[in-house]
Design an enzyme around this catalytic site. Structure first.
Site, PDB file in Angstrom:
ATOM      1  N   GLY A  81       0.800  -1.216   0.000  1.00 30.20           N
ATOM      2  CA  GLY A  81       0.000   0.000   0.000  1.00 30.20           C
ATOM      3  C   GLY A  81       0.835   1.269   0.000  1.00 30.20           C
TER       4      GLY A  81
ATOM      5  N   ASN B 241       1.605   3.032  -2.633  1.00 30.42           N
ATOM      6  CA  ASN B 241       0.927   4.005  -3.510  1.00 30.42           C
ATOM      7  C   ASN B 241      -0.284   4.606  -2.809  1.00 30.42           C
ATOM      8  OD1 ASN B 241       2.069   4.324  -6.330  1.00 30.42           O
ATOM      9  ND2 ASN B 241       2.217   2.113  -6.011  1.00 30.42           N
TER      10      ASN B 241
ATOM     11  N   ARG C  98     -16.045 -14.506  -8.241  1.00 31.71           N
ATOM     12  CA  ARG C  98     -15.510 -13.176  -8.564  1.00 31.71           C
ATOM     13  C   ARG C  98     -16.612 -12.112  -8.418  1.00 31.71           C
ATOM     14  NH1 ARG C  98     -10.906 -12.176 -10.455  1.00 31.71           N
ATOM     15  NH2 ARG C  98     -10.473 -14.214 -11.327  1.00 31.71           N
TER      16      ARG C  98
ATOM     17  N   ARG D 106      -6.338  -8.187  -8.281  1.00 33.09           N
ATOM     18  CA  ARG D 106      -7.487  -9.017  -8.637  1.00 33.09           C
ATOM     19  C   ARG D 106      -8.007  -8.561  -9.987  1.00 33.09           C
ATOM     20  NH1 ARG D 106      -9.743 -13.139  -6.391  1.00 33.09           N
ATOM     21  NH2 ARG D 106     -11.844 -12.296  -6.703  1.00 33.09           N
ATOM     22  N   ILE D 107      -8.371  -9.522 -10.806  1.00 34.65           N
ATOM     23  CA  ILE D 107      -9.065  -9.184 -12.050  1.00 34.65           C
ATOM     24  C   ILE D 107     -10.509  -8.879 -11.657  1.00 34.65           C
ATOM     25  CG2 ILE D 107      -9.808 -10.065 -14.307  1.00 34.65           C
ATOM     26  CD1 ILE D 107      -7.039 -10.627 -14.599  1.00 34.65           C
TER      27      ILE D 107
ATOM     28  N   ASN E  73      -6.238   2.877 -12.497  1.00 37.62           N
ATOM     29  CA  ASN E  73      -5.267   1.888 -12.023  1.00 37.62           C
ATOM     30  C   ASN E  73      -3.871   2.399 -12.323  1.00 37.62           C
ATOM     31  OD1 ASN E  73      -4.270  -0.637 -11.064  1.00 37.62           O
ATOM     32  ND2 ASN E  73      -3.992  -1.316 -13.184  1.00 37.62           N
TER      33      ASN E  73
ATOM     34  N   HIS F 179      -0.105   0.806 -13.275  1.00 38.49           N
ATOM     35  CA  HIS F 179       0.510  -0.448 -13.722  1.00 38.49           C
ATOM     36  C   HIS F 179       2.005  -0.194 -13.941  1.00 38.49           C
ATOM     37  CE1 HIS F 179       0.756  -4.376 -15.584  1.00 38.49           C
ATOM     38  NE2 HIS F 179       1.480  -3.821 -16.535  1.00 38.49           N
TER      39      HIS F 179
ATOM     40  N   SER G  83       2.498   3.490 -15.620  1.00 36.22           N
ATOM     41  CA  SER G  83       1.395   4.134 -16.339  1.00 36.22           C
ATOM     42  C   SER G  83       0.149   4.194 -15.465  1.00 36.22           C
ATOM     43  CB  SER G  83       1.015   3.320 -17.587  1.00 36.22           C
ATOM     44  OG  SER G  83       2.147   3.036 -18.376  1.00 36.22           O
TER      45      SER G  83
ATOM     46  N   ASP H   1      -5.532  -3.947 -18.375  1.00 41.90           N
ATOM     47  CA  ASP H   1      -4.467  -2.955 -18.600  1.00 41.90           C
ATOM     48  C   ASP H   1      -4.532  -2.304 -19.983  1.00 41.90           C
ATOM     49  OD1 ASP H   1      -3.483  -3.546 -16.064  1.00 41.90           O
ATOM     50  OD2 ASP H   1      -2.121  -5.090 -16.827  1.00 41.90           O
TER      51      ASP H   1
ATOM     52  N   ALA I  21       8.885   6.479  -8.571  1.00 40.80           N
ATOM     53  CA  ALA I  21       8.243   7.280  -9.622  1.00 40.80           C
ATOM     54  C   ALA I  21       6.724   7.218  -9.484  1.00 40.80           C
ATOM     55  CB  ALA I  21       8.678   6.766 -10.999  1.00 40.80           C
TER      56      ALA I  21
HETATM   57  C1  GAR Z   1       2.850  -1.087  -7.686  1.00 35.37           C
HETATM   58  O1  GAR Z   1       4.126  -1.066  -8.255  1.00 35.37           O
HETATM   59  C2  GAR Z   1       1.790  -1.154  -8.748  1.00 35.37           C
HETATM   60  O2  GAR Z   1       2.131  -0.490  -9.928  1.00 35.37           O
HETATM   61  C3  GAR Z   1       1.707  -2.638  -8.981  1.00 35.37           C
HETATM   62  O3  GAR Z   1       1.818  -3.212  -7.717  1.00 35.37           O
HETATM   63  C4  GAR Z   1       2.624  -2.369  -6.897  1.00 35.37           C
HETATM   64  C5  GAR Z   1       1.881  -2.131  -5.595  1.00 35.37           C
HETATM   65  O4  GAR Z   1       2.721  -1.571  -4.639  1.00 35.37           O
HETATM   66  N1  GAR Z   1       0.477  -2.952  -9.629  1.00 35.37           N
HETATM   67  C6  GAR Z   1       0.326  -3.963 -10.486  1.00 35.37           C
HETATM   68  O5  GAR Z   1       1.204  -4.721 -10.775  1.00 35.37           O
HETATM   69  C7  GAR Z   1      -1.081  -4.063 -11.060  1.00 35.37           C
HETATM   70  N2  GAR Z   1      -1.110  -5.041 -12.118  1.00 35.37           N
HETATM   71  P1  GAR Z   1       2.139  -0.868  -3.342  1.00 35.37           P
HETATM   72  O6  GAR Z   1       1.192  -1.865  -2.666  1.00 35.37           O
HETATM   73  O7  GAR Z   1       3.336  -0.590  -2.495  1.00 35.37           O
HETATM   74  O8  GAR Z   1       1.451   0.356  -3.761  1.00 35.37           O
END
Ligand code: GAR
Length: 321
Positions: free
Chosen positions: A15, A17, A67, A93-94, A109, A111, A138, A147, A175
């Protein structure tokens, strides 16, 4: 100060981000607030941080659930928190199509790749294996295809000698922590950003035949009919004469029509100072949920009433087919 957007952040892991989104929301005039942090993993470290920050949290393990049922539980928590946008931050999760479609245009989202490169999992290992000079991240709108939604913002991150998937992931996250709060703020605030609204309006107005843009009393205006005999069919008004509105001014057919619009739909239409006296209506653009197809129709109608006969004649003929 306009109301803030209310975002629910969905996480599965650390978490970081989510934390970046929360702290950005507490600095200055951020246009969003985080009203919920939810996870499919009750042990996700991000949940404890969110709770310590006084943010509502929700966890629902997906094991043993379909789901659709799991998505429904998450969505119910999001709605109960009064969120108007969902921001996925490492939510692994999808999502079911129905859920995604209900939040179309309101779910983002992040990615960890330069989309459209490396959709799905193991992005860093794949970038390294390909010998890429750059990785990146992105921010995109979520659509049913994984995505693949519109990319809103991207940042490149160099790959350096000796990088492993882990070292690269860590650098990309630095970043991401800069990019995501900005991209979310820009996206949720777009409906009250005069530059973004004008850009959208300009694209529509100048797509009509023989139009040009010319300033009129300090406001952008749009004309039809060429350099010499051109007539204005639209103006962009940014909070003129003490109104809180950012608006498009267009011609109506009559004073009666103008007054009817204003009386029946005050949240959309108003009688602008000065131009209102000659039957022009103001269409408020700085509100969520503007119907841009309707804006385009108004522009076309106003264009028709200002355009010279030689242009409208062709349109009228086309209409009979
Ligand atoms: C991030 O790097 C995010 O871009 C990636 O998971 C990480 C989560 O980190 N997301 C994906 O791969 C989605 N397909 P965080 O829990 O420290 O934010």
């Amino acid at each position: 100060m306009a109301e803030k957007a209310r975002i629910a952040v969905l996480i599965s892991g650390a978490g970081t981000n989510m934390a970046a989104l929360v702290y950005a929301s507490r600095i200055g005039a951020c246009p969003y607030e985080v009203v919920l942090v939810a996870s499919n993993d009750p042990a996700a470290p991000g949940l404890a941080l969110a709770a310590a920050e006084g943010i509502a949290t929700f966890a629902c393990p997906h094991k043993g659930m379909s789901r659709e049922a799991h998505d429904a539980a998450m969505e119910a928590a999001v709605l109960a928190a009064g969120a108007d946008h969902i921001v996925l931050a490492g939510y692994m999760r999808i999502l079911s199509d129905g859920f995604v479609e209900r939040w179309a245009g309101r779910m983002l989202n992040i990615h960890p790749s330069l989309l459209p490169l490396y959709k799905g999992l193991d992005t860093h290992a794949r970038a390294l294996a390909a010998g890429d000079a750059f990785a990146g991240t992105s921010v995109h709108l979520v659509t049913p295809e994984l995505d693949a939604g519109e990319v809103l913002a991207q940042v490149r991150v160099p790959i350096v000698a000796g990088d492993t998937p882990e070292s690269l992931a860590e650098r990309v996250k630095l970043a991401e922590h800069q990019l995501y709060p900005r991209a979310v703020a820009e996206y949720v605030g777009r409906w009250r950003d005069p530059a973004a609204l004008l850009a959208r309006l300009r694209t529509l107005a100048l797509a009509l035949p023989e139009t040009d843009e010319r300033e009129s009393h300090g406001s952008p205006g749009f004309r039809v009919g060429g350099e010499k005999g051109g007539k204005f069919f639209a103006y962009f008004a940014d909070q003129h004469h003490g109104t809180p509105h950012i608006a498009l001014l267009v011609r109506t057919g009559s004073m009666d029509e103008l007054m009817n619009l204003v009386e029946s739909q005050r949240e959309i239409y108003f009688k602008p100072a000065y131009h209102g006296a000659s039957g022009w209506v103001g269409i408020i653009l700085n509100r969520p949920g503007v119907d841009w197809d309707e804006v385009a129709e108004w522009l076309e109608r106003s264009w028709r009433s200002a355009a010279p006969k030689r242009l409208t004649r062709l349109m009228d003929i086309a209409d009979t087919f």
